[in-house]
Scaffold this active site. Sequence first.
Site, PDB file in Angstrom:
ATOM      1  N   LYS A  45     -19.495  -2.839  13.271  1.00 31.05           N
ATOM      2  CA  LYS A  45     -19.654  -1.884  14.365  1.00 31.05           C
ATOM      3  C   LYS A  45     -18.841  -2.364  15.554  1.00 31.05           C
ATOM      4  CE  LYS A  45     -23.003   1.003  16.733  1.00 31.05           C
ATOM      5  NZ  LYS A  45     -24.434   1.332  16.936  1.00 31.05           N
TER       6      LYS A  45
ATOM      7  N   TRP B  73     -17.717   2.684  13.434  1.00 26.63           N
ATOM      8  CA  TRP B  73     -17.919   1.916  12.212  1.00 26.63           C
ATOM      9  C   TRP B  73     -16.579   1.635  11.532  1.00 26.63           C
ATOM     10  CZ3 TRP B  73     -22.625   0.011  11.737  1.00 26.63           C
ATOM     11  CH2 TRP B  73     -23.694   0.701  12.305  1.00 26.63           C
TER      12      TRP B  73
END
Length: 531
Positions: free
Chosen positions: A425, A430
């Site tokens: 992250k 992501w």
Amino acid sequence: MTITTIMRCGAGVFGEASVSTWTGDGTRRRTYAEVGERAARLAGALRGLGVDGDQRVATFAWNNTEHLEAYLAVPSMGAVLHTLNLRLFPDQLVYIANHAEDRVVIADASLIPLLAPVLARLETVRHVVLVGEGDTAPLEGAGKELHDYEELLAAAPATFAWPEIDERSAAAMCYTSGTTGNPKGVVYSHRSAYLHSMSTCTGNAMGLSASDVVLPVVPMFHANAWGLPYAAVMAGASLVMPDRFLQAEPLVRLIEAERPTVAGAVPTIWSDVLRHAKEHGSDLTSLRLVPCGGSAVPESLMRGFEEIGVRIVQAWGMTETSPVASVAHPPPGAAGEDVWRARASQGRVLAGLEMRIVGDGDVVLPRDGEAVGEVEIRGPWITGAYHLDEDPGRFHDGWLRTGDVGTLSPDGYLVLTDRAKDVIKSGGEWISSVELENHLMAHPDVVEAAVVGVPDDRWQERPLASVVVRDGAEVTAAQLREFLAGRVAKWQLPERWTFVAEIPKTSVGKFSKKTLRQMYRDGDLTVQKII
């Protein structure tokens, strides 16, 4: 639906099929009919050692004929087969054997050096049955009775009164690799093993038949060697066992000599085999299908095998799913890059199982190929609880939370982007470590690559790429970053790079990202930072 039924089918209907064990320069061979008789003798011998119910009988062994005999005899007599992972750390091995309350250990004599240091700590083990020749002195004084496998079988009757077994009773158990905390025990019922074997034999999986010769390179101590031994015996396919010879050179010689048609192993094994085969002009074309899994299969590896006439098919699963749950065959009519998109996925779920993607709050996400969530699965060969450990966080409403993150397409193809614990992250976005790894391993000078998230003051986390370079090759971090630049978004490109001799592996051959993260924290990696 029991292991006994599978054994009787193999020994009775397909008695002429055989199991061969590689010795390094040849094979020793037994027919399934002979294996069936020896399984009866083994059951009788174990009964004489006090195994008279659902006690656990452990194996500590390579993939070989005697291991197959235990696979058949132990569950069929009503006991529970427990395959011990010989690659575990000693403390984990002790924990597993004691947690399962193993009564007997059937061990290859070649593994005495691994067994001896822990044997006295195996609290419930009463007997050790040794297969093959070896110096037993290190085992003496541990308070266990030692037996010779062949002597026990020779003294036992050639027949055994196999009991009528409830198909829902325990047949076998295997512990997870324990990347976080202690390993957890997964118990397989006779019914689940039988249904998994049937599914493996279908055309949407591996399509096994009596015309096949199956080579399980994946260890028999890991999720029942992906169910290949039971499926092969059920289908009447002959088996070829590699024993301890798991390096590329002996495996290639084995394939050329025994001509298997189906062979299963993790990507790292096949990567080594491919390099060796190309360097030596080896003939692997007897293989019609190579199921590959355990970690994401790089598209470059599949394309490399296509060049030598061998088709790799990616499969997905885990210890908790027995393990095969999906297989990546392309859909009918697919052509060109559509074929490779399907093959690079984790495939479509096998009949009998259900799969879904869930987001926060267990909200079921759409099957649109875009929504990303945790993969959940349920079905008759999916475990519903761990042995003596309910772990409600992993199981709910009949569904198993797999810990894998990915998407499901409208036509049912699963694409994994990461393990939940490995997703990076960065600045609220992501980054898929798996995608970066697959692209890096497509570089001609890269043998292995693993990507983990490491702390970053500005972005919270950023990717660290660990790379193994091909012998004799020279490539820089800047060149590899440029190679990635045309394949992923700029903000996903790693700034941190380290070149290593080998990526650390878990006990089942997966990249150990936990170890890499610890090595980074401890300053054990030489890291270059480029922008």
